[in-house]
Design an enzyme around this catalytic site. Structure first.
Site, PDB file in Angstrom:
ATOM      1  N   TRP A   1      32.863  53.821  37.550  1.00  0.00           N
ATOM      2  CA  TRP A   1      33.150  54.842  36.748  1.00  0.00           C
ATOM      3  C   TRP A   1      33.555  54.356  35.487  1.00  0.00           C
ATOM      4  O   TRP A   1      33.534  55.007  34.345  1.00  0.00           O
ATOM      5  CB  TRP A   1      34.423  55.598  37.233  1.00  0.00           C
ATOM      6  CG  TRP A   1      35.730  55.000  37.042  1.00  0.00           C
ATOM      7  CD1 TRP A   1      35.972  53.692  37.793  1.00  0.00           C
ATOM      8  CD2 TRP A   1      36.853  55.496  36.669  1.00  0.00           C
ATOM      9  NE1 TRP A   1      37.451  53.567  37.285  1.00  0.00           N
ATOM     10  CE2 TRP A   1      38.197  54.631  36.970  1.00  0.00           C
ATOM     11  CE3 TRP A   1      37.503  56.640  36.157  1.00  0.00           C
ATOM     12  CZ2 TRP A   1      39.246  54.506  36.313  1.00  0.00           C
ATOM     13  CZ3 TRP A   1      38.716  56.764  35.488  1.00  0.00           C
ATOM     14  CH2 TRP A   1      39.651  55.978  35.863  1.00  0.00           C
ATOM     15  N   ASP A   2      33.632  52.903  35.338  1.00  0.00           N
ATOM     16  CA  ASP A   2      33.838  52.141  34.071  1.00  0.00           C
ATOM     17  C   ASP A   2      32.840  52.567  32.881  1.00  0.00           C
ATOM     18  O   ASP A   2      33.183  52.804  32.036  1.00  0.00           O
ATOM     19  CB  ASP A   2      33.787  50.674  34.435  1.00  0.00           C
ATOM     20  CG  ASP A   2      34.733  50.129  35.479  1.00  0.00           C
ATOM     21  OD1 ASP A   2      34.991  51.009  36.407  1.00  0.00           O
ATOM     22  OD2 ASP A   2      35.083  49.082  35.493  1.00  0.00           O
TER      23      ASP A   2
ATOM     24  N   GLU B   1      44.804  53.030  42.170  1.00  0.00           N
ATOM     25  CA  GLU B   1      44.279  52.469  43.678  1.00  0.00           C
ATOM     26  C   GLU B   1      45.310  52.108  44.380  1.00  0.00           C
ATOM     27  O   GLU B   1      45.129  52.018  45.586  1.00  0.00           O
ATOM     28  CB  GLU B   1      43.265  51.283  43.312  1.00  0.00           C
ATOM     29  CG  GLU B   1      42.152  52.056  42.629  1.00  0.00           C
ATOM     30  CD  GLU B   1      40.857  50.825  42.310  1.00  0.00           C
ATOM     31  OE1 GLU B   1      41.135  49.863  42.352  1.00  0.00           O
ATOM     32  OE2 GLU B   1      39.855  51.427  42.230  1.00  0.00           O
TER      33      GLU B   1
ATOM     34  N   LYS C   1      49.142  50.913  39.561  1.00  0.00           N
ATOM     35  CA  LYS C   1      48.092  50.144  39.194  1.00  0.00           C
ATOM     36  C   LYS C   1      47.567  50.187  37.782  1.00  0.00           C
ATOM     37  O   LYS C   1      47.633  49.342  37.082  1.00  0.00           O
ATOM     38  CB  LYS C   1      46.881  49.958  40.146  1.00  0.00           C
ATOM     39  CG  LYS C   1      46.202  48.794  39.919  1.00  0.00           C
ATOM     40  CD  LYS C   1      44.972  48.508  40.779  1.00  0.00           C
ATOM     41  CE  LYS C   1      43.998  47.445  40.522  1.00  0.00           C
ATOM     42  NZ  LYS C   1      42.669  47.674  41.278  1.00  0.00           N
ATOM     43  N   GLN C   2      47.297  51.424  37.314  1.00  0.00           N
ATOM     44  CA  GLN C   2      46.567  51.465  36.179  1.00  0.00           C
ATOM     45  C   GLN C   2      46.853  53.082  35.715  1.00  0.00           C
ATOM     46  O   GLN C   2      47.133  53.885  36.502  1.00  0.00           O
ATOM     47  CB  GLN C   2      45.042  51.214  36.306  1.00  0.00           C
ATOM     48  CG  GLN C   2      44.354  52.198  37.065  1.00  0.00           C
ATOM     49  CD  GLN C   2      43.022  51.427  37.850  1.00  0.00           C
ATOM     50  OE1 GLN C   2      43.046  50.813  38.707  1.00  0.00           O
ATOM     51  NE2 GLN C   2      41.931  51.813  37.339  1.00  0.00           N
TER      52      GLN C   2
HETATM   53  O1  IFM Z   1      36.765  50.830  38.534  1.00  0.00           O
HETATM   54  C1  IFM Z   1      37.666  49.788  38.463  1.00  0.00           C
HETATM   55  C2  IFM Z   1      38.638  50.314  39.279  1.00  0.00           C
HETATM   56  O2  IFM Z   1      39.498  51.489  38.212  1.00  0.00           O
HETATM   57  C3  IFM Z   1      39.976  49.233  39.296  1.00  0.00           C
HETATM   58  N1  IFM Z   1      39.239  48.251  40.127  1.00  0.00           N
HETATM   59  C4  IFM Z   1      38.357  47.570  39.375  1.00  0.00           C
HETATM   60  C5  IFM Z   1      37.078  48.446  39.288  1.00  0.00           C
HETATM   61  C6  IFM Z   1      35.975  47.841  38.439  1.00  0.00           C
HETATM   62  O3  IFM Z   1      36.353  47.526  37.137  1.00  0.00           O
END
Ligand code: IFM
Length: 725
Positions: free
Chosen positions: A310-311, A452, A561-562
């Site tokens: 999705w990046d 995640e 995590k994010q």
């Molecule tokens: O897409 C990301 C995910 O959101 C977090 N782990 C790494 C992936 C690739 O950058």
């Protein structure tokens, strides 16, 4: 490392920086990327010529992108002594990356048996001719020295998951060394050509003091259909001299900068960081194809299998949609081209429509495995749910397409599979959602959101909101098609029963702010253990232990995590009030690990919008310097995840332009409400909006916008006031 206006430079050689510098000093042209290693290095130093869009699987190992043979391999010895930065005595050393022109160079002075022998090299991957890898190499010495120079196309290369090609033939034809290979799985041909001017593959030189021995090597790398007629194509390339090839390469870079440069006056560090981000994005985006996307680690190697996540849509595509419509359209088309893989995946997991690959390669089938991380305690693969539960990927794919249409004003992709793709994604969400009769609403259960660490959660706010976005975008797309091509619309409506979606979006549950203005990340998040990040980290037993999933330390806590809710507030920033953004920013920020390079930019953008410039600046710099500092996680469990971070590169452009530039837009109006950090004098950038290239120039005293052609009445506002050109 030194940072100049347009270059980075390493002035000493340190063995323990070889791996990091391989990513930092990367060059690329969208067709291939070459790591910033030195010419004498080999696979142990992670040398790689990483190919975009070419994948291979070796036995049961993970399917990954292919590293081609190394065209830049050059080994030198002087008076019998091997001159390698790894083993020889070094007097001086300089490694440079010129980001204005996409050129890597090095100069090393070796102390070799009493002589000072200087090795210099300059290389580039041509932006003009995507198959060309060119290097100019020289050796000189302060005393008479016998030098041996050896160069080849090295087939003994670095791979993470096994070897990916076999050599079929090797011969020379009219001064060109020809190497023909094929991949193991699909037997895809790869052709590599080598043409050397001024040397042989093995050359002995009796070098006189202060004389320079110099040669040029031009290599052509082709794969798949590109191999057809490639020797003739390569011969046409080598009919040009090095200087001409370099000049045309630089000219393309000059055009790239003319359309995409962001200028920050008053902050050299930020200025370089944003340009470095743009350099990376521009080096790795496919330029001539819609058959591949941008891998999560760019073209810096095989980490994450060379797959797109999705990046691309959520972090990188905004940069391309606002600077280069052609490149952005290709990226959007890639998802249309891979829809069959997405349909197969939906079916595999028991759903309708299109469930896009979490890790997407050339066919759209998912390269992600169900066991994506190795547990550091047991050394066993851990079950992760990135592949089967991170369903927001289908909405992200739609987001990329629809935002491209909105920003460019070019809706042609809708008629080339885009409308169908949007329909299939909506159908997927509709089939995934669960209707709760007692609550009279649809819910989206058992998913993984952007964070995640928390798997299999219900009603992740970001996911539900993105599903609603798909429904709204599909409605608008249908309207567009109906109004512009009634026959196309009629055929589409004949093929699909559109009434199935009636009431879906109205009854789809979107988590709302509570009495304190906080949006719960997912059902039950507020009931999780309230712990600080520092306290959680004290519980870690083994460095790199995975914090999420079934047994992870973060799983039962609020540590994320994010950016997750903040990602939602960033994407839909015009739909939420400043109060809501402030409340959620303050609530979630202390719980956020920023364990992914995708996290910081969302915090930066939202902070800029709500008048927190210091925080905005901190997060902007964090995202913009990720690949400069190399300060990121290198391991997830025992999985190596090093390389470049294109999502963060995109995130820094987003943070500069959407955050400090205050750019937001609706279907037909663009607003620019800049909010500059106090120490910036000026921020200026280009925006391609509905086919008109605007130049925005913001200072603390006001904002001006100019257009490169008549605007035909496009609506642009500054601080929400109509802007007259
Ligand atoms: O897409 C990301 C995910 O959101 C977090 N782990 C790494 C992936 C690739 O950058």
């Amino acid at each position: 490392m030194q940072i100049g206006t347009w270059n980075i430079e390493e002035n000493t050689f340190l063995k323990d920086k070889v791996e990091q510098n391989g990513s930092r000093f990367l060059i690329g042209n969208g067709y291939m990327g070459y790591r910033g290693t030195l010419e004498e290095f080999g696979k142990d130093e992670l040398v790689a010529l990483n190919m975009a869009g070419l994948f291979d699987k070796n036995g049961d190992l993970w399917r990954e992108s292919v590293n081609a043979p190394n065209p830049f391999c050059v080994k030198v010895s002087a008076n019998g002594e091997v001159l390698s930065a790894l083993t020889a005595s070094i007097g001086e050393h300089r490694q440079t990356l010129d980001i204005q022109n996409g050129i890597h160079s090095r100069k090393t002075v070796f102390n070799a048996s009493g002589a000072k022998v200087t090795v210099e090299a300059e290389r580039f991957l041509s932006m003009k001719r995507e198959n060309l890898a060119a290097i100019k190499f020289s050796v000189s010495s302060d005393t008479d020295t016998n030098v041996h120079v050896s160069t080849c196309v090295d087939t003994d290369i670095w791979n993470i998951n096994g070897e990916h090609f076999t050599v079929l033939e090797q011969y020379s034809e009219a001064d060109v060394n020809v190497l023909k290979l094929q991949t193991n799985e699909n037997k895809t041909p790869i052709c590599v050509y080598e043409y050397i001017v001024g040397a042989e593959n093995e050359t002995e030189v009796a070098l006189k003091a202060d004389e320079k021995f110099e040669f040029v090597k031009l290599c052509g790398i082709y794969w798949g259909d590109g191999c057809e007629g490639s020797l003739d194509a390569f011969k046409a390339i080598i009919s040009e001299d090095y200087a001409t090839l370099l000049a045309e390469h630089k000219a393309v870079w000059a055009d790239i900068w003319a359309n995409s440069d962001v200028r920050i006056d008053g902050d050299e560090e930020a200025q370089f960081a944003i340009r470095y981000s743009i350099y990376h994005l521009s080096s790795i985006v496919p330029r001539n194809t819609d058959k591949c996307s941008i891998p999560a680690r760019g073209l810096s190697g095989q980490v994450y299998k060379g797959a797109a996540f999705w990046d691309t849509e959520m972090f990188m595509m905004p940069f391309f949609s606002f600077t280069d419509t052609t490149l952005c359209k290709n990226l959007a088309k890639y998802r249309i081209n891979t829809i069959e893989g997405a349909k197969r995946k939906a079916k595999e997991f028991g759903f309708e429509g299109a469930f896009y690959a979490w890790e997407s390669q050339e066919s759209g089938d998912d390269a992600c495995t169900l066991f994506n991380i190795t547990d550091v305690f047991t050394n066993r693969p851990m079950r992760t749910h990135f592949k089967d539960k991170q369903i927001h990927i289908s909405a992200d794919a739609v987001y990329g397409l629809w935002e491209y249409c909105t920003v460019s004003g070019d809706y042609s992709l809708l008629f080339e599979g885009g409308l169908e793709m949007m329909y299939q994604c909506l159908l997927f969400f509709y089939s995934f959602a669960v209707y709760k009769p007692l609550k009279s609403r649809y819910e989206i259960l058992d998913v993984v959101g952007p964070d995640e660490y928390h798997e299999r959660v219900d009603n992740n706010a970001f996911t539900n909101k993105m599903a609603a976005y798909v429904a709204a975008a599909f409605d608008k797309a249908l309207d567009y098609v109906k109004n512009n091509d009634p026959a196309f619309f009629a055929a589409f409506a004949e093929k699909h029963d559109l009434s199935v979606f009636d009431g879906f979006v109205d009854k789809l549950y979107i988590p709302q702010p509570n009495e304190n203005g906080i949006i719960e990340q997912f059902d039950g998040y507020f009931r999780l253990e309230d712990i600080s990040l520092a306290a959680l980290k004290e519980r870690i037993i083994i460095p790199n232990e995975y914090l999420g999933g079934g047994n992870g330390l973060a799983t039962t806590t609020r540590i994320l995590k994010q950016a997750d809710v903040l990602m939602m507030l960033n994407v839909f920033r015009s739909q939420y009030s400043d109060e809501i953004k402030k409340a959620n920013w303050a609530y979630y920020e202390p719980y956020t690990e920023h364990g992914s390079s995708l996290s910081a930019c969302a915090y930066g953008i939202v902070a800029a919008g709500i008048g927190m410039p210091d925080w905005a600046y901190k997060y902007f710099m964090k995202t913009a310097t990720v690949d400069l500092t190399g300060d990121t996680k290198q391991y997830l469990g025992s999985l190596y995840i090093g390389g470049t971070h294109p999502a963060a590169n995109g995130g820094s452009w987003n943070a500069a332009v959407f955050g400090f530039g205050g750019v937001s837009y609706t279907d037909d109006a663009l607003d620019v409400s800049p909010k500059l950090p106090a120490h910036w004098d000026k921020l200026s950038f280009k925006l391609l909006w509905k086919g008109v290239r605007l130049t925005v120039c913001a200072t603390h005293n006001g904002t001006t916008i100019t257009a490169d052609k008549p605007t035909n009445g496009i609506c642009v506002t500054v601080n929400k006031e109509k802007y007259i050109f």
